[in-house]
Design a protein around this motif. Structure first.
Motif: not given
Length: 313
Positions: A8-15, A86-90, A100-103, A206-216
């Motif tokens: 799942k984590k891989k995908k954020w970075l491509r978009w 596996d990844s959704l960002i708005v 820009i705001e990202m969630v 922070r688990g998944d939430f920390g990972r999400q921050d690194r992705q963003k």
């Protein structure tokens, strides 16, 4: 389970790269010398979908600089099936506020799947009904219009990051993951390193939430990198990587209009967070987002989109 989360984590970075290059790159990317290459890539990326937001009262006007939203979908697609999201960002883009705001919407969020008539994990909407059902479900959950989407195949990540010459991030704490050490502070990452950086979860308090921050964080880094003229020296590699791995309902003309009228939005990027309580229902893990939390995020995004907020009861 752990292997699935790693994927799942891989995908954020491509978009992020697709967004950054296509929407926020400097004006020079449309210079005549490479205009036709950009157009060809844009046409290759374009994918028609049966979608019109039900929450838009008036059509988007790029000339009037209507704030817009873009759903970034990171997918794991395999031969013979539709794949999974596996990844959704708005992202909400407001050129008037130059921001820009990202969630990140956690994949395990339990919500109604629009068009399916059931409650399930939000990322299952893609397996059930593709891009259209995913857009409808995210739109319903956040109660904001979703105007456009950008879908990126997870396998593209390394190529795109390397094509832009790597990304620079500010790492909040030192850690080692899959044999690579990431020191605290400002670090520059290539494609493989950025993938690992975005995947680490276990050592993050922070688990998944920390990972999400690194992705963003990486998304933001690529947006900034793409806006600089230096990245254009690799535009051929960038376009080739994007053309093969990115799909969007944006047309080439719309991309040009966004580039012309919205590029200053990259000056300020704010990250929002969705939190909730993990629980099991019938043996399946879900993230339950409290209504107060969902409403707070929704109203924040509505304000950024210059829409009327929902009254808090």
């Amino acid at each position: 389970m752990r292997a699935e989360r790693r994927k799942k984590k891989k995908k954020w970075l491509r978009w992020m790269v697709g967004v950054f290059v296509v929407l926020f790159a400097g004006a020079g990317i449309f210079a005549y010398s490479i205009y036709h290459n950009v157009k060809q890539t844009a046409n290759q990326m374009h994918e028609d979908v049966n979608w019109k937001s039900k929450k838009r009262q008036e059509d988007v006007s790029f000339e009037r600089k209507t704030p817009i939203s873009i759903l970034l979908i990171g997918v794991d697609e395999r031969k013979g099936d539709r794949g999974r999201a596996d990844s959704l960002i708005v992202m909400t883009v407001n050129p008037n506020k130059q921001s820009i705001e990202m969630v990140s919407v956690p994949r395990d969020t339990r919500t109604e799947i629009i068009g399916k008539g059931t409650e399930d994990k939000i990322n299952h909407s893609y397996a059930f009904g593709g891009v259209e059902m995913t857009m409808a479900t995210v739109e319903h959950f956040l109660d904001i219009p979703i105007d456009y989407y950008i879908k990126v195949n997870m396998e593209s990540f390394r190529d795109i990051v390397d094509a832009v010459g790597g990304v620079t991030v500010n790492n909040p704490f030192a850690f080692t993951y899959e044999g690579t050490h990431f020191p605290k502070g400002e670090i520059t990452l290539n494609g493989d390193e950025a993938l690992k950086y975005s995947r680490m979860r276990k050592e993050d308090p922070r688990g998944d939430f920390g990972r999400q921050d690194r992705q963003k964080q990486i998304i933001q880094a690529i947006i900034e990198k793409g806006a600089s003229f230096s990245s254009l020296t690799n535009y051929g590699d960038v376009l080739a990587a994007i053309g093969k791995n990115v799909k969007t309902n944006l047309t080439f003309e719309e991309m040009k209009d966004i580039q012309a009228n919205y590029k200053d939005a990259r000056k300020q990027i704010k990250q929002l967070h969705i939190t909730g309580q993990g629980t099991k229902i019938n043996g399946i893990y879900y993230l339950i987002v409290p209504e107060s939390e969902r409403l707070a995020i929704s109203n924040e995004l509505k304000e950024h989109l210059e829409l009327k907020a929902t009254a808090v009861k």
